[in-house]
Design an enzyme around this catalytic site. Structure first.
Site, PDB file in Angstrom:
ATOM      1  N   SER A 101       0.833  -1.207   0.000  1.00 55.78           N
ATOM      2  CA  SER A 101       0.000   0.000   0.000  1.00 55.78           C
ATOM      3  C   SER A 101       0.866   1.256   0.000  1.00 55.78           C
ATOM      4  O   SER A 101       1.969   1.265   0.558  1.00 55.78           O
ATOM      5  CB  SER A 101      -0.890  -0.001   1.247  1.00 55.78           C
ATOM      6  OG  SER A 101      -1.451   1.277   1.459  1.00 55.78           O
TER       7      SER A 101
ATOM      8  N   TYR B 209      -1.591   6.277  -4.946  1.00 56.53           N
ATOM      9  CA  TYR B 209      -2.697   7.157  -5.308  1.00 56.53           C
ATOM     10  C   TYR B 209      -2.081   8.317  -6.069  1.00 56.53           C
ATOM     11  O   TYR B 209      -0.907   8.659  -5.858  1.00 56.53           O
ATOM     12  CB  TYR B 209      -3.396   7.689  -4.055  1.00 56.53           C
ATOM     13  CG  TYR B 209      -4.192   6.639  -3.302  1.00 56.53           C
ATOM     14  CD1 TYR B 209      -5.433   6.215  -3.773  1.00 56.53           C
ATOM     15  CD2 TYR B 209      -3.705   6.081  -2.129  1.00 56.53           C
ATOM     16  CE1 TYR B 209      -6.165   5.258  -3.083  1.00 56.53           C
ATOM     17  CE2 TYR B 209      -4.434   5.124  -1.431  1.00 56.53           C
ATOM     18  CZ  TYR B 209      -5.661   4.716  -1.916  1.00 56.53           C
ATOM     19  OH  TYR B 209      -6.386   3.766  -1.245  1.00 56.53           O
TER      20      TYR B 209
ATOM     21  N   LYS C 118      -6.399  -0.180 -10.635  1.00 58.38           N
ATOM     22  CA  LYS C 118      -7.204  -0.894  -9.626  1.00 58.38           C
ATOM     23  C   LYS C 118      -8.457  -0.093  -9.277  1.00 58.38           C
ATOM     24  O   LYS C 118      -8.372   1.099  -8.971  1.00 58.38           O
ATOM     25  CB  LYS C 118      -6.369  -1.088  -8.350  1.00 58.38           C
ATOM     26  CG  LYS C 118      -7.144  -1.665  -7.159  1.00 58.38           C
ATOM     27  CD  LYS C 118      -6.226  -1.917  -5.975  1.00 58.38           C
ATOM     28  CE  LYS C 118      -6.941  -2.593  -4.817  1.00 58.38           C
ATOM     29  NZ  LYS C 118      -7.666  -1.653  -3.943  1.00 58.38           N
TER      30      LYS C 118
ATOM     31  N   HIS D 134     -12.936  -1.901  -3.873  1.00 59.60           N
ATOM     32  CA  HIS D 134     -12.144  -1.492  -2.714  1.00 59.60           C
ATOM     33  C   HIS D 134     -12.590  -2.259  -1.466  1.00 59.60           C
ATOM     34  O   HIS D 134     -12.662  -1.704  -0.367  1.00 59.60           O
ATOM     35  CB  HIS D 134     -12.291   0.024  -2.491  1.00 59.60           C
ATOM     36  CG  HIS D 134     -11.068   0.680  -1.906  1.00 59.60           C
ATOM     37  ND1 HIS D 134     -10.229   1.480  -2.630  1.00 59.60           N
ATOM     38  CD2 HIS D 134     -10.547   0.656  -0.658  1.00 59.60           C
ATOM     39  CE1 HIS D 134      -9.255   1.928  -1.857  1.00 59.60           C
ATOM     40  NE2 HIS D 134      -9.425   1.434  -0.648  1.00 59.60           N
TER      41      HIS D 134
END
Ligand SMILES: Cc1cc2nc3c(=O)[nH]c(=O)nc-3n(C[C@H](O)[C@H](O)[C@H](O)COP(=O)(O)O)c2cc1C
Length: 461
Positions: A107, A131, A229, A253
């Protein structure tokens, strides 16, 4: 000693070991958690139709994806702050995955920086999730650090303009436990390094104005494969391909964004059809809790799955050994599911192995009972192949059988070709390969045929 027969056993054991609000954050989903339940329930709506006596003395679960070899089509989904569950955090998770021959998607908010994760597991297959933050420099820095650290793919999560409303966390007034921080985020010198309040953090760091142009920017940033994703709609899959995606992850998610979005599995077939036409692999995450779930996702078009919460359950139960336990369990269950359905290698897992729960297997029941054509039509529609896409092996056989069933029930070749989006000749070949006895030329308006171009009376589509 307590034995863990399935993922649910790890879940129960983990629940007792974590602070109740941390448990809620990890296990919970958005809103009333309808989608959270549906993510797992969707797998329960599918039934498996084994084939027997195919020679399964050796079952090989290996897959090849983006030029990498995985010991099974299972990876670890990106999840923030593994330290919530165990002090060894991502070091333990990645070591366990590496021992089993599986990849980990780290992550953006990992407790341990990517440099330290890869140093601790030199042979690991690590992918970095990012992100596209308001501050693009943070994203660019994370991507660069990933390249330097030997990461093998970049995953961009596109379903999070901000964080979803999670009722459990709102009621709990959830904050990450004191002292927990994301070393990975801090290493990219983020001005939002304090993530103790995840909602506040997402509001300040995430960029709700993102568009596909930003994904194109990321695709050109490193030489790494880019995996998108958070795709559910097939038209978004097309946009992802246009933006330069090398693979797509079907995901809601883990039902943590908007409640009542579709179950991930239900979104898979149509996205897989787009991905297949574009020549890129599709992965799925959300609700995978057993090896049979993995088989079902593969039969519906996934090249592999990612597993989220079960990995954190294992980590909470016994650190590296717990994650190792969960992963080997899933691989063993998949080997079981493959062998017991007559598959000795992963490419043999195809759509003919599954059908919606119910009495009949549509592909195996030519000329079946009333109503069957609707099911078959739905399935053919779910396998809409783009022009020129190769259709081979078990997929070709299954498609041929489904077309044959509809033909036997009265559908015309022309109509089947239209539904399929392929030529008349291609469709007729598939029917011939399935051993279809063709009808002779009919009399317009009288018999159910249009092989000579007339309008069919009983076209069931
Ligand atoms: C505790 C937790 C943290 C997560 N953090 C992230 C994240 O940082 N980035 C991301 O893309 N997805 C994140 N996800 C979503 C997962 O990557 C994945 O989509 C989801 O967990 C899969 O569903 P499953 O848990 O049912 O297997 C998180 C999920 C959980 C449960």
């Amino acid at each position: 000693m307590h034995r863990f027969a399935c993922v649910r056993d790890y879940e129960e054991a983990a629940r007792g070991r974590l602070r109740p609000d941390v448990w809620d954050f990890m296990a919970g989903g958005a809103g009333e958690e309808i989608t959270l339940r549906d993510n797992t329930a969707a797998f329960g709506r599918v039934r498996v139709w084994p084939r027997v006596l195919t020679g399964v003395g050796h079952v090989d679960t290996t897959v090849e994806l983006l030029g990498q070899v995985w010991s099974a089509p299972i990876g670890i989904a990106p999840m923030a702050l593994h330290e919530m569950c165990h002090s060894d955090a991502e070091i333990a998770t990645v070591r366990a995955a590496t021992a089993v021959g599986l990849p980990t998607v780290l992550s953006a908010f990992s407790s341990v920086a990517v440099e330290d994760v890869t140093a601790a597991s030199p042979h690991a297959n690590v992918w970095q999730q990012v992100y596209i933050f308001k501050d693009r420099q943070v994203t660019a820095s994370m991507a660069e650090r990933a390249v330097v650290s030997g990461v093998r793919a970049l995953v961009v999560t596109v379903d999070s303009p901000w964080m979803g409303r999670r009722h459990r966390d709102i009621r709990d007034g959830f904050r990450f436990p004191d002292g927990l921080r994301s070393a990975n985020l801090s290493a990219s010198l983020s001005q939002w390094a304090d993530i103790s309040d995840p909602v506040l953090h997402s509001r300040s760091a995430m960029d709700p104005s993102l568009t596909w142009t930003d994904v194109e920017w990321l695709a050109g940033l490193t030489g790494l494969p880019l995996v998108v994703k958070g795709i559910l709609a097939p038209d978004d899959a097309e946009r992802a391909l246009e933006a330069g995606a090398d693979a797509i992850i079907v995901s809601n998610h883990g039902a943590r964004q908007l409640d009542r979005t579709t179950a991930a599995l239900d979104a898979l077939p149509d996205v897989a059809a787009v991905a297949r036409a574009g020549g890129v692999p599709v992965l799925l995450d959300g609700g995978v809790r057993s090896g049979t779930d993995v088989l079902i996702a593969m039969a519906l078009g996934a090249a592999a799955v990612l597993v989220g919460r079960p990995v954190l359950y294992g980590l909470a139960v016994a650190g590296e050994a717990g994650v190792h336990g969960v992963l080997t369990l899933l691989v063993d269950e998949l080997r079981d599911a493959m062998g017991l359905t007559g598959c000795s290698v992963t490419p043999q897992v195809g759509p003919e192995l599954i059908a919606p729960a119910g009495l009949f297997h549509p592909a195996a029941r030519p000329g079946g009972a009333p109503g069957s054509s609707a099911v078959a039509a739905e399935q053919v529609a779910a396998v809409r192949f783009a022009k020129h896409a190769q259709v081979r092996g078990s997929e070709r056989t299954a498609l041929g059988l489904r077309l044959k069933q509809r033909y036997v029930e009265g559908a015309s070749i022309r109509r089947l070709a239209e539904d399929l989006g392929r030529s008349y000749g291609f469709t007729r070949n598939l029917l011939a390969e399935a051993g279809t006895a063709f009808r002779g030329p009919g009399i317009r308006g009288k018999v159910a045929t249009d092989d000579s171009g007339s309008v069919p009376l009983r076209d069931s589509a």
